[in-house]
Design a protein around this motif. Structure first.
Motif, mmCIF file in Angstrom:
data_model
loop_
_atom_site.group_PDB
_atom_site.id
_atom_site.type_symbol
_atom_site.label_atom_id
_atom_site.label_comp_id
_atom_site.label_asym_id
_atom_site.label_seq_id
_atom_site.Cartn_x
_atom_site.Cartn_y
_atom_site.Cartn_z
ATOM 1 N N ALA A 64 0.824 -1.207 0.000
ATOM 2 C CA ALA A 64 0.000 0.000 0.000
ATOM 3 C C ALA A 64 0.857 1.255 0.000
ATOM 4 N N GLY A 65 2.038 1.184 0.639
ATOM 5 C CA GLY A 65 2.888 2.363 0.723
ATOM 6 C C GLY A 65 3.745 2.577 -0.498
ATOM 7 N N TRP A 66 4.482 1.557 -0.918
ATOM 8 C CA TRP A 66 5.415 1.737 -2.023
ATOM 9 C C TRP A 66 4.755 1.490 -3.382
ATOM 10 N N ILE A 67 4.039 0.392 -3.518
ATOM 11 C CA ILE A 67 3.434 0.082 -4.814
ATOM 12 C C ILE A 67 2.213 0.962 -5.073
ATOM 13 N N GLY A 68 1.325 1.073 -4.094
ATOM 14 C CA GLY A 68 0.127 1.876 -4.277
ATOM 15 C C GLY A 68 0.342 3.355 -4.034
ATOM 16 N N GLY A 69 1.041 3.694 -2.948
ATOM 17 C CA GLY A 69 1.217 5.102 -2.607
ATOM 18 C C GLY A 69 2.014 5.887 -3.613
ATOM 19 N N LEU A 70 2.943 5.215 -4.306
ATOM 20 C CA LEU A 70 3.731 5.899 -5.333
ATOM 21 C C LEU A 70 2.994 5.978 -6.662
ATOM 22 N N MET A 71 1.796 5.405 -6.724
ATOM 23 C CA MET A 71 1.070 5.348 -7.984
ATOM 24 C C MET A 71 0.755 6.727 -8.570
ATOM 25 N N PRO A 72 0.186 7.701 -7.795
ATOM 26 C CA PRO A 72 -0.130 9.003 -8.413
ATOM 27 C C PRO A 72 1.092 9.712 -8.980
ATOM 28 N N ALA A 73 2.172 9.800 -8.193
ATOM 29 C CA ALA A 73 3.369 10.494 -8.682
ATOM 30 C C ALA A 73 3.969 9.768 -9.878
ATOM 31 N N THR A 74 4.038 8.431 -9.803
ATOM 32 C CA THR A 74 4.609 7.660 -10.905
ATOM 33 C C THR A 74 3.761 7.788 -12.159
ATOM 34 N N ALA A 75 2.451 7.716 -11.991
ATOM 35 C CA ALA A 75 1.564 7.805 -13.151
ATOM 36 C C ALA A 75 1.673 9.160 -13.831
#
Length: 553
Positions: A500-511
């Motif tokens: 949830a923190g690294w894979i999901g939480g980084l999703m907005p910035a990465t996307a």
């Protein structure tokens, strides 16, 4: 209070289960409110704390600072997971709640870049890291606490209320923003009003602490303590045994990663997508998201209940399958519903950039030093990205002048000379030509409020959140049932917060970084699509069915 029998191997009884669920879940809601408030106000954070870089990079910086809290979450899971397994569930998440509330309140008081310069973003990131550490100990504690009170046949239903609180926290943060935004001018809110929801967290912290102070320790932990069977080395037992590590990896890349990317796509990314890409007004977006989240929230409990009836695996696997197939089409549908003029223009007059690849830079600048004005390709792509226009990149022979096609109209963008004045003139000239061509092709500067199909927008977001709920709803029960009681807090917290923190939480910035680099407003959605597809495979092949397992082992 839930009846318990210390020293006896009995399943927890349901007396007082409502108070247990309410106490743990309500505190979780307030902690997620604190955590998500930052993301809901990312635009204001960008303007106040990252003013030294261009607007687009500042927004990505703001998302990256938001992501800093997610990066810290697994470390909080390690620290507080161990404490929870050694000294108890209840006292641990009292500490995490206090740390979270104090950090959020401090953000509301923090001077911005204009007042203290670079110290402002540095302190902001430090506060985000503290929030991440705190939330890293929260979810695991709440899951373990409720699961160890709930009976076997209602465990999915009971723990489903924890998962609903992530959406509840986002919903509450949006409600507070709308409350303050609607009571002042947009200029006043942008100047200082955005701080009010952060300061409100002090009152929410007091309520949360009062509620949780009324709870006692979980019966299973008290039983282990009475029998002197608590783990004396949670790290060694958690990470030193391959069977436990294997289950943690299955949990991480199975239900946890899948629910994380779909949840952030349907909640946070949908919010940013509507505001930043489709250019809906902030207040209108907030109101639409509030309605959608309120309608979709019960699906988490329904999914948890369904997993009590048919099993955990089938519900999660179906959710992952739907997410992998439907995520990108739903965002295309969101464009047609929220800004049909943009969708029509993209279909009627697609934009293409023809250029020598050697003359093109990646349109993302992590340090704010690149002005993207040295070549015709950079000028064209930077201008289109800033305007939120999706484009295709096509290669030309070496040395060829850059050409931008907007439907049938073609614009030539020559490389400027090395002088700063010439580069500035090139940027200005292209911006004027592109604006005229885009306007002629029907590209809107902003979404027309009268053409926003509000019902469809709400239903699409409900669909996105409901897909996440199918995966997320049973996840808390799965995690509690996978791991032994002695190391349950640590074993749940680490994979959950990595996912949830690294894979999901980084999703907005990465996307958004992917979108900036690719020029396609939908390109960033391949990130959550790939992860939820991986989760489908992992759950299908490796996730055991846990329904009905005893939690005392």
């Amino acid at each position: 209070m839930v009846a318990e029998t210390i020293g006896a191997k009995a399943e927890p009884r349901t007396t007082g289960l409502g108070l247990v669920v309410a106490g743990a879940s309500l505190g979780t809601l307030f902690e997620w409110y604190d955590f998500f408030l930052y993301g809901s106000l990312a635009g204001e954070i960008a303007r106040h704390f990252f003013a030294a870089v261009d607007e687009r990079t500042a927004f990505v910086f703001a998302l990256a600072a938001f992501a800093a809290g997610f990066i810290a979450r697994p470390f909080g899971a390690l620290v507080f997971g161990r404490v929870g397994d050694l000294v108890g569930r209840k006292n641990t998440f009292l500490v995490t709640m206090t740390l979270m509330g104090a950090s959020t309140f401090a953000v509301g008081l923090l001077p911005d870049y204009s007042a203290i310069g670079v110290a402002a973003p540095v302190i902001l990131v430090a506060l985000r890291l503290l929030q991440g550490l705190a939330i890293g100990g929260e979810y695991g504690g709440a899951v373990v606490y409720i699961a160890e009170h709930a009976p076997r046949d209602r465990r999915g239903f009971a723990t489903g209320f924890i998962n609903i609180m992530a959406t509840g926290g986002l919903l509450t943060s949006l409600l507070s923003i709308v409350l303050f935004r609607s009571r002042m001018s947009e200029a006043a809110f942008a100047a200082t009003g955005w701080r009010a929801p952060f300061l409100l967290s002090a009152a929410l912290l007091a309520i949360s602490l009062w509620v949780r102070m009324k709870l006692n320790e979980s019966p299973i932990f008290r039983q282990m303590k009475a029998e002197d069977s608590l783990s004396r080395a949670p790290y060694a037992e958690t990470f030193g045994r391959w069977e436990n590590m294997r289950l943690m990896l299955v949990a991480l890349f199975g239900p946890v990663a899948g629910q994380a990317v779909v949840w952030y796509a349907g909640g946070f990314y949908a919010l940013f997508f509507l505001q930043r890409v489709l250019k809906l007004a902030d207040l209108q977006t907030d109101l639409l998201l509030i309605v959608a989240l309120a309608l979709a929230a019960p699906t988490y409990v329904v999914a948890g209940w369904l997993s009590d009836v048919v099993g955990r695996r089938p519900v999660v696997i179906v959710g992952c399958a739907i997410g992998a197939v439907a995520l990108i089409p739903l965002f295309h549908a969101l464009t047609w519903a929220a800004n049909p003029a943009l969708a029509e223009a993209q279909a009627r007059a697609p934009v293409s950039v023809y250029a020598d690849p050697a003359r093109c830079s990646v349109q993302f600048d992590p340090i704010g030093g690149n002005r993207f004005d040295a070549t015709g390709c950079d000028i064209a792509k930077a201008g289109l990205s800033k305007a939120g226009i999706s484009y295709r990149s096509l290669a030309l022979p070496a040395g060829a002048a850059t050409r931008v096609e907007i439907g049938p109209r073609a614009l030539t963008v020559p490389d400027p000379s090395g002088a700063a004045t010439a580069r500035k003139a090139g940027v200005t000239a292209f911006a004027a030509q592109a604006k005229a061509a885009l306007t002629a092709a029907g590209y809107p500067a902003k979404a027309d409020p009268a053409r926003v199909d509000q019902v469809r927008v709400v239903l699409i977001v409900v669909a996105l959140v409901s897909i996440a709920a199918l995966i997320y709803g049973p996840t808390a029960a799965i995690l509690a049932e996978l791991f032994p009681a002695r190391i349950r807090y640590t074993s749940i917290s680490v994979p959950y917060h990595l996912g949830a923190g690294w894979i999901g939480g980084l999703m907005p910035a990465t996307a958004f970084a992917i979108v900036a680099g690719a020029g396609d407003i939908y390109a960033g959605l391949w990130y959550p699509t790939a992860f939820v597809a991986l989760s489908f495979v992992v759950c299908l092949l490796f996730l055991p069915e846990t329904l009905g397992r005893s939690l005392e082992a």
